[in-house]
Design a protein around this motif. Structure first.
Motif, PDB file in Angstrom:
ATOM      1  N   LEU A   1      28.909  -0.970  -3.189  1.00 50.01           N
ATOM      2  CA  LEU A   1      29.046  -1.725  -4.365  1.00 50.01           C
ATOM      3  C   LEU A   1      30.570  -1.613  -5.062  1.00 50.01           C
ATOM      4  N   ASP A   2      31.339  -0.456  -4.831  1.00 48.54           N
ATOM      5  CA  ASP A   2      32.687  -0.134  -5.495  1.00 48.54           C
ATOM      6  C   ASP A   2      33.411  -0.949  -4.418  1.00 48.54           C
ATOM      7  N   THR A   3      33.498  -0.577  -3.146  1.00 51.21           N
ATOM      8  CA  THR A   3      34.363  -0.916  -2.088  1.00 51.21           C
ATOM      9  C   THR A   3      34.011  -1.979  -0.967  1.00 51.21           C
ATOM     10  N   GLY A   4      32.809  -2.371  -1.113  1.00 48.66           N
ATOM     11  CA  GLY A   4      32.542  -3.318   0.022  1.00 48.66           C
ATOM     12  C   GLY A   4      32.023  -2.875   1.246  1.00 48.66           C
ATOM     13  N   THR A   5      32.018  -1.536   1.386  1.00 49.25           N
ATOM     14  CA  THR A   5      31.519  -0.846   2.683  1.00 49.25           C
ATOM     15  C   THR A   5      30.333  -1.410   3.121  1.00 49.25           C
ATOM     16  N   ARG A   6      29.869  -1.255   4.371  1.00 46.16           N
ATOM     17  CA  ARG A   6      28.481  -1.773   4.994  1.00 46.16           C
ATOM     18  C   ARG A   6      27.836  -0.820   4.950  1.00 46.16           C
TER      19      ARG A   6
END
Length: 114
Positions: free
Chosen positions: A103-108
């Motif tokens: 949500l915060d950094t777009g990691t998968r």
């Protein structure tokens, strides 16, 4: 891993057009296999029936997913950067920390392997 992209599949196009009602009506009678690797950025998908669907490696940046039950949905490799997740149920295999990172950094998303 394939990058998310826009497809011509009829069910995929219903979600891209934010026609969640028609999607829910047709999802059990059409092939749902083309939903993975999808680009769902900025879409309002509230009220979508996500039961047993495969959204692996999909991109949900800025999408409104409020209230969706993803407990039986494959979200491996999906990204939720800045998505609206109020009231969302996630699979048990996804930790709160993993969801927050996405949500915060777009990691998968990566599933726990207990």
């Amino acid at each position: 891993m394939d990058k998310p992209h826009i497809k011509t599949d009829p069910l995929y196009q219903l979600l891209r057009q934010e026609d969640v009602k028609a999607f829910n009506e047709q999802r059990d009678s059409l092939d749902c296999s083309n939903l993975r690797n999808g680009d769902y950025r900025g879409r309002d998908l509230r009220n979508m029936n996500a039961k047993d669907l495969d959204f692996s490696n999909s991109y949900f940046r800025n999408a409104d997913l409020s209230g969706i039950d993803f407990r039986s949905t494959n979200l491996q490799g999906a990204s939720f950067l800045d998505a609206k997740l109020s009231g969302v149920y996630f699979p048990e295999e996804l930790s709160a920390e993993e969801i927050r990172l996405s949500l915060d950094t777009g990691t998968r998303l990566r599933y726990r392997k207990d």
